[in-house]
Design a protein around this motif. Sequence first.
Motif, mmCIF file in Angstrom:
data_model
loop_
_atom_site.group_PDB
_atom_site.id
_atom_site.type_symbol
_atom_site.label_atom_id
_atom_site.label_comp_id
_atom_site.label_asym_id
_atom_site.label_seq_id
_atom_site.Cartn_x
_atom_site.Cartn_y
_atom_site.Cartn_z
ATOM 1 N N HIS A 345 0.806 -1.221 0.000
ATOM 2 C CA HIS A 345 0.000 0.000 0.000
ATOM 3 C C HIS A 345 0.839 1.272 0.000
ATOM 4 C CE1 HIS A 345 1.187 -0.514 4.180
ATOM 5 N NE2 HIS A 345 0.875 0.756 4.396
ATOM 6 N N ILE A 346 2.159 1.123 0.139
ATOM 7 C CA ILE A 346 3.028 2.302 0.216
ATOM 8 C C ILE A 346 3.102 2.952 -1.166
ATOM 9 C CG2 ILE A 346 5.314 3.158 0.847
ATOM 10 C CD1 ILE A 346 3.788 1.933 3.169
ATOM 11 N N GLY A 352 8.099 10.112 0.946
ATOM 12 C CA GLY A 352 9.254 10.977 1.163
ATOM 13 C C GLY A 352 10.452 10.313 1.809
ATOM 14 N N LEU A 353 10.449 8.994 1.917
ATOM 15 C CA LEU A 353 11.574 8.272 2.509
ATOM 16 C C LEU A 353 12.449 7.694 1.406
ATOM 17 C CD1 LEU A 353 12.896 7.165 5.103
ATOM 18 C CD2 LEU A 353 11.409 5.167 4.899
ATOM 19 N N ILE A 354 13.753 7.942 1.483
ATOM 20 C CA ILE A 354 14.687 7.492 0.450
ATOM 21 C C ILE A 354 15.833 6.723 1.102
ATOM 22 C CG2 ILE A 354 16.365 8.245 -1.299
ATOM 23 C CD1 ILE A 354 14.504 10.569 -1.921
ATOM 24 N N VAL A 355 16.201 5.616 0.477
ATOM 25 C CA VAL A 355 17.333 4.812 0.928
ATOM 26 C C VAL A 355 18.380 4.756 -0.185
ATOM 27 C CG1 VAL A 355 18.118 2.513 1.622
ATOM 28 C CG2 VAL A 355 15.930 3.393 2.471
ATOM 29 N N ASN A 356 19.602 5.161 0.138
ATOM 30 C CA ASN A 356 20.749 4.892 -0.739
ATOM 31 C C ASN A 356 21.375 3.594 -0.243
ATOM 32 O OD1 ASN A 356 20.373 7.967 -0.778
ATOM 33 N ND2 ASN A 356 21.769 7.631 -2.487
ATOM 34 N N GLU A 357 21.415 2.598 -1.122
ATOM 35 C CA GLU A 357 21.683 1.219 -0.718
ATOM 36 C C GLU A 357 23.171 0.901 -0.630
ATOM 37 O OE1 GLU A 357 22.374 0.980 -5.034
ATOM 38 O OE2 GLU A 357 21.280 2.280 -3.669
ATOM 39 N N TYR A 358 24.024 1.859 -0.302
ATOM 40 C CA TYR A 358 25.476 1.653 -0.345
ATOM 41 C C TYR A 358 26.002 1.063 0.956
ATOM 42 C CZ TYR A 358 24.675 5.318 -3.901
ATOM 43 O OH TYR A 358 24.200 6.073 -4.941
ATOM 44 N N PHE A 359 25.365 0.010 1.464
ATOM 45 C CA PHE A 359 25.712 -0.509 2.786
ATOM 46 C C PHE A 359 27.121 -1.098 2.818
ATOM 47 C CE2 PHE A 359 21.559 -1.148 5.276
ATOM 48 C CZ PHE A 359 20.961 -0.056 4.664
ATOM 49 N N GLN A 360 27.618 -1.578 1.690
ATOM 50 C CA GLN A 360 28.945 -2.187 1.623
ATOM 51 C C GLN A 360 29.803 -1.461 0.585
ATOM 52 O OE1 GLN A 360 29.566 -4.597 3.791
ATOM 53 N NE2 GLN A 360 31.511 -5.488 3.162
ATOM 54 N N GLY A 361 29.525 -0.183 0.374
ATOM 55 C CA GLY A 361 30.254 0.602 -0.614
ATOM 56 C C GLY A 361 29.439 0.786 -1.875
ATOM 57 N N ASN A 362 29.990 1.560 -2.797
ATOM 58 C CA ASN A 362 29.337 1.805 -4.087
ATOM 59 C C ASN A 362 30.266 1.369 -5.205
ATOM 60 O OD1 ASN A 362 29.162 3.848 -6.589
ATOM 61 N ND2 ASN A 362 27.114 3.562 -5.734
ATOM 62 N N HIS A 382 6.325 7.322 9.366
ATOM 63 C CA HIS A 382 6.885 6.155 8.698
ATOM 64 C C HIS A 382 6.960 4.956 9.642
ATOM 65 C CE1 HIS A 382 8.784 9.285 5.959
ATOM 66 N NE2 HIS A 382 8.091 8.508 5.141
ATOM 67 N N GLY A 383 6.697 3.776 9.072
ATOM 68 C CA GLY A 383 6.812 2.533 9.823
ATOM 69 C C GLY A 383 7.706 1.547 9.099
ATOM 70 N N PRO A 384 7.819 0.330 9.612
ATOM 71 C CA PRO A 384 8.690 -0.664 8.984
ATOM 72 C C PRO A 384 8.361 -0.922 7.516
ATOM 73 C CG PRO A 384 8.035 -1.396 11.162
ATOM 74 C CD PRO A 384 7.232 -0.162 10.875
ATOM 75 N N ALA A 385 7.083 -0.923 7.160
ATOM 76 C CA ALA A 385 6.720 -1.170 5.762
ATOM 77 C C ALA A 385 7.273 -0.089 4.846
ATOM 78 C CB ALA A 385 5.197 -1.259 5.619
ATOM 79 N N HIS A 386 7.295 1.164 5.330
ATOM 80 C CA HIS A 386 7.886 2.245 4.542
ATOM 81 C C HIS A 386 9.374 1.995 4.304
ATOM 82 C CE1 HIS A 386 4.281 4.539 5.864
ATOM 83 N NE2 HIS A 386 4.480 5.247 4.755
ATOM 84 N N VAL A 387 10.071 1.576 5.361
ATOM 85 C CA VAL A 387 11.516 1.361 5.225
ATOM 86 C C VAL A 387 11.790 0.250 4.220
ATOM 87 C CG1 VAL A 387 13.635 0.746 6.432
ATOM 88 C CG2 VAL A 387 11.930 2.184 7.572
ATOM 89 N N TYR A 388 11.041 -0.838 4.332
ATOM 90 C CA TYR A 388 11.255 -1.949 3.398
ATOM 91 C C TYR A 388 10.951 -1.512 1.964
ATOM 92 C CZ TYR A 388 10.990 -6.550 1.245
ATOM 93 O OH TYR A 388 11.198 -7.630 0.428
#
Length: 520
Positions: A345-346, A352-362, A382-388
Motif C-alpha cells: 500500500h506504500i 518521502g523516505l529514500i534509501v541509498n543502498e550503499y551498505f557495503q560501498g558503491n 513512517h513505519g517498517p513497511a515504509h523502510v522496506y
Amino acid sequence: MDMPGPYVMGIDYGTESCRVAIFDLVGTPVSIAATTYATTHPRPGWAEQSPDDWYLALQSSARRAMNQAGISGDEVAGISYDATTMTVVAMDREGNHLRPAIMWMDVRATEQAARALTTDHWARLYNGGGTMPATAEWYPFKAAWLREHEPETYRNAYRLVDAPEWVTFKLTGEWTVNINSAAQRMYYNRDRGGWPVEFYEHIGCGDVFDKIPERVLDLGERVGGLTPRAAEDLGLPVGTPVAQGPADAWAGQVGLGVVNPGKMALITGSSHVLSGQSAHSVHGPGFFGSYTDGVVPGQYTVEGGQVSTGSVMKWFKDNFARDLVSAADRTGANVYDVLNAESSHIPVGSDGLIVNEYFQGNRTPYTDSKARGIIWGLSLAHGPAHVYHAIQEGICYGSAHILREMSRAGFQVTELVAAGGMTKSRSLLQMHADVTGIPITLTRVGDAVALGSSMCAAVGAGFYDNLQEAAAGMVHEVDQLVPDLQRHLDYSFYLDAYCAGYPALSDQIHKIVDHEAVRA
C-alpha cells in the motif's frame, strides 16, 4: 526422468551457496541442488569464506542434483562452472588454499586502489574512461594488499587466482585464467597487448604475474577432463569434458542470451550487475568497460553494478522482521512475499523516505569503497513497511542511476533481460521497469546463471560452435514487463533526489569510515 540425453552440468558458486544444475541441450532444466556456506566479516569492510566449505558444498550439490535427475554419470556430456569475482584465493602447488578466500565484496584494499589515481596508464580506461576511482574489489589491489599485509602468505602462494580458477583446478588439475575475470577484473586487454605490467608495478604487485596462470581461455573453451578425484566426488566419469567458465554475473548474462549488441542483462541477487555488449569500444564516467573480448570474442562488454541490493533486503528481514520470519516459517510462506504484501500500500516515493543502498560501498557510478548506506526523510509517520518499500525503491534508483550514466556516454539500453532472485517478485521487477522506464524481459529459465554455465559446457563438449549458437538453441523468452509511464514520471523526482543524496553527504561519511578504521 523422461527427457532424452545427453545432458550438461552447470556449477554455480554464488555468494551464499554452491548450486549444481543439470540441463538438456535445448535449455530445459532437469534438476538443481544447492548447499549453503558461511561468510565471515573479521573487520568492517572485510569478507571471507573457506574454500573447504566450497568443495564440500560442491560434493553435496552434485550428488543430489544427479540423484534428482535420475540419470547416470555417463549421460553428462560436459561440465562448466561460474564463481564470484573478484574472490581471491592464495593456493600452493598442490592446489591447497593458504588462507580464507578474500571475497568479492571485501574492500580492505582501499589504499592500494587509490594508487590507480596517480597514473594515467591505459588500464584506467576500464574505470569510467579514466575518470573514476578504481574499486578496492578488483584483483590487483587485493594482491597488493596481501603482498604488503600478509607477506608470508603472498610469498608462499604458487597461484593467486580468482575463484573460477580455483574451480578449474579442483575439477581438472589445470591452471588457467578465464578471459571474463582477466578482462573485467584484472585489466587484461587483448587490444592493448594483454597484461598491463606497468600498471601492476605501480599498484605494488608487479611480481604477481609469476602467480597468475599463463593460459587465458575464452568462455566455453575446453580446459581438460575431470580428474579421478573430482570424478569420484561428483559421481561422474573420469575425463568428462570441462569447459572454461566465467564469473557468476556473466554466466547470467550468457544464460539470458545477451551475447550480441543491443540488450542488457540485469542480474539480481545479493548484488546487482548490469551488463551488455557493444560492437565497438565505449568508455565514460559512471560505469565500467568496455572490456575487450570479456564475454564474446570480437565484442566489448559494458558494465555497471550495485554492491548491496538483495543483501540490504536480507539485512532488513534479519534485523527488523523477525516476527514475520517466525510466522512465515510456521506457515511455509516466503517471508519476502509477506514483506511485499505488508508494503504493497506504500505509494511511489515511500511518503518521502529514500534509501541509498550503499551498505557495503558503491561500485558504480562512484566506485567508492568508503560509501555507506543512507536512510533519509524519516518522520514519525513512517513505519517498517515504509523502510522496506524504500529499500526496494533505492535498489531500483541505483540501477536507473547507472543506466543514466551509460546513456550519457552513448550506450543506449532499450531492453533489460532479468535473472536472479528478484525475478521471483513480479512487483519488484515491475518497480525496476517503472523507475528505469525500460521494458524487462523474462526468459523461460529464471536461473540464468546456472543455465549460462551449462551453455558453456555445451560449447566445450562440442554441441554448439559458440555462445551465440548456444543462446539461440537454449535461451527462450517468455514474458515482458512494460513500464507504467505515469509511475515512471512520478518516480523521476525521487530518482533525482536519490542521485543528489550521496554526494551531499559523502565527505561526512568518509570521515566516519576513516574514524572507525583507526579505532579498529
